[in-house]
Write an enzyme that holds these catalytic residues in place. Sequence first.
Site, PDB file in Angstrom:
ATOM      1  N   CYS A  41     -13.754   4.908  -1.242  1.00  0.00           N
ATOM      2  CA  CYS A  41     -12.978   4.237  -0.321  1.00  0.00           C
ATOM      3  C   CYS A  41     -13.681   2.853   0.214  1.00  0.00           C
ATOM      4  CB  CYS A  41     -12.873   4.891   0.947  1.00  0.00           C
ATOM      5  SG  CYS A  41     -11.240   4.773   1.808  1.00  0.00           S
TER       6      CYS A  41
ATOM      7  N   ARG B 277      -1.201   3.027   7.151  1.00  0.00           N
ATOM      8  CA  ARG B 277      -2.378   3.455   6.598  1.00  0.00           C
ATOM      9  C   ARG B 277      -1.889   4.618   5.458  1.00  0.00           C
ATOM     10  NH1 ARG B 277      -7.009   2.415   8.815  1.00  0.00           N
ATOM     11  NH2 ARG B 277      -8.116   4.078   7.671  1.00  0.00           N
TER      12      ARG B 277
ATOM     13  N   HIS C   3     -11.270  11.062  -1.051  1.00  0.00           N
ATOM     14  CA  HIS C   3     -12.310  11.784  -0.277  1.00  0.00           C
ATOM     15  C   HIS C   3     -12.081  13.168  -0.316  1.00  0.00           C
ATOM     16  CE1 HIS C   3     -13.710   8.258   2.397  1.00  0.00           C
ATOM     17  NE2 HIS C   3     -12.466   8.137   2.515  1.00  0.00           N
TER      18      HIS C   3
HETATM   19  N1  GLN Z   1     -12.057   0.642   6.473  1.00  0.00           N
HETATM   20  C1  GLN Z   1     -11.149   0.994   5.122  1.00  0.00           C
HETATM   21  C2  GLN Z   1      -9.768   1.197   5.113  1.00  0.00           C
HETATM   22  O1  GLN Z   1      -9.345   1.504   6.302  1.00  0.00           O
HETATM   23  C3  GLN Z   1     -11.840   2.081   4.318  1.00  0.00           C
HETATM   24  C4  GLN Z   1     -11.785   3.324   4.910  1.00  0.00           C
HETATM   25  C5  GLN Z   1     -12.574   4.607   4.416  1.00  0.00           C
HETATM   26  O2  GLN Z   1     -13.337   4.430   3.791  1.00  0.00           O
HETATM   27  N2  GLN Z   1     -11.809   5.919   4.453  1.00  0.00           N
HETATM   28  O3  GLN Z   1      -9.184   0.745   4.299  1.00  0.00           O
END
Ligand code: GLN
Length: 246
Positions: free
Chosen positions: A93, A129, A193
Amino acid sequence: MKLNVCWMYHDIMDLYGDKGNMMVLEKRCKDRGIDFLLDTCTIGEEKDLSTYDLLFIGGGADKEQHMLIDDLLSRKDNIKKAMDSNTFILLICGGYQLFGQYYIDADNNKIDCLKFFDYYTENCEDKKRCIGNIAINCKLEDQEFMVIGFENHGGQTQNVKHPFGQVLAGHGNNFEEKTEGFYNGQVLGTYMHGPLLPKNPKVADFIIYKSIQKHNPEFQLSDLLPLDDSLENKAKNQMLQRLQVL
Ligand code: GLN
């Protein structure tokens, strides 16, 4: 036989159990009599990254990505040296995003990234998101199989020439394309993840094999002794059914 690993930014890049990736590599190596050496490297620490078989960076929020970027950029030549000498690299990520061209975070701040690859990451206009369980189909050398994980990212990654897999359920690199992650034979970047490796023992073994190859070029995936993955596979099938992929 040994596996020499460096977990970069272990103290700040560790979301949703990413450290489980290291625990699983350790267990699967030890069960096979392979020595597992885990080192860490955080901001300001001097380490020659090209000496390791595997480099790992977990996920992190925008704040952590800003914290580490200057340090990461200062290591660009050393990371290139690691790649040139066949170190395998696993990026989750936030770590994955930082190997591309740039990342525009949720507050529209731009981070210039390592620019090793053509992909770039921008935020989503209305701060939406990609969140939830995800399943993909991937092909790693001659093996084709499904991989499951959990994603939570605002970043929309575009222009990925070599995705890790095709999305069966969930989002992946962005809301539109149905591709997930990046894999070029040596660097595997993914939004998964969950953590990735405990849920997907085949990916764990693939990474062990590719990493061992750095110092043992003759080593093959079939040289890894089989382990009992029946519980892991049961859990995975349960999730695939829940996602209506099976
Ligand atoms: N900050 C980044 C995003 O929101 C990565 C987030 C993460 O590693 N889960 O895209």
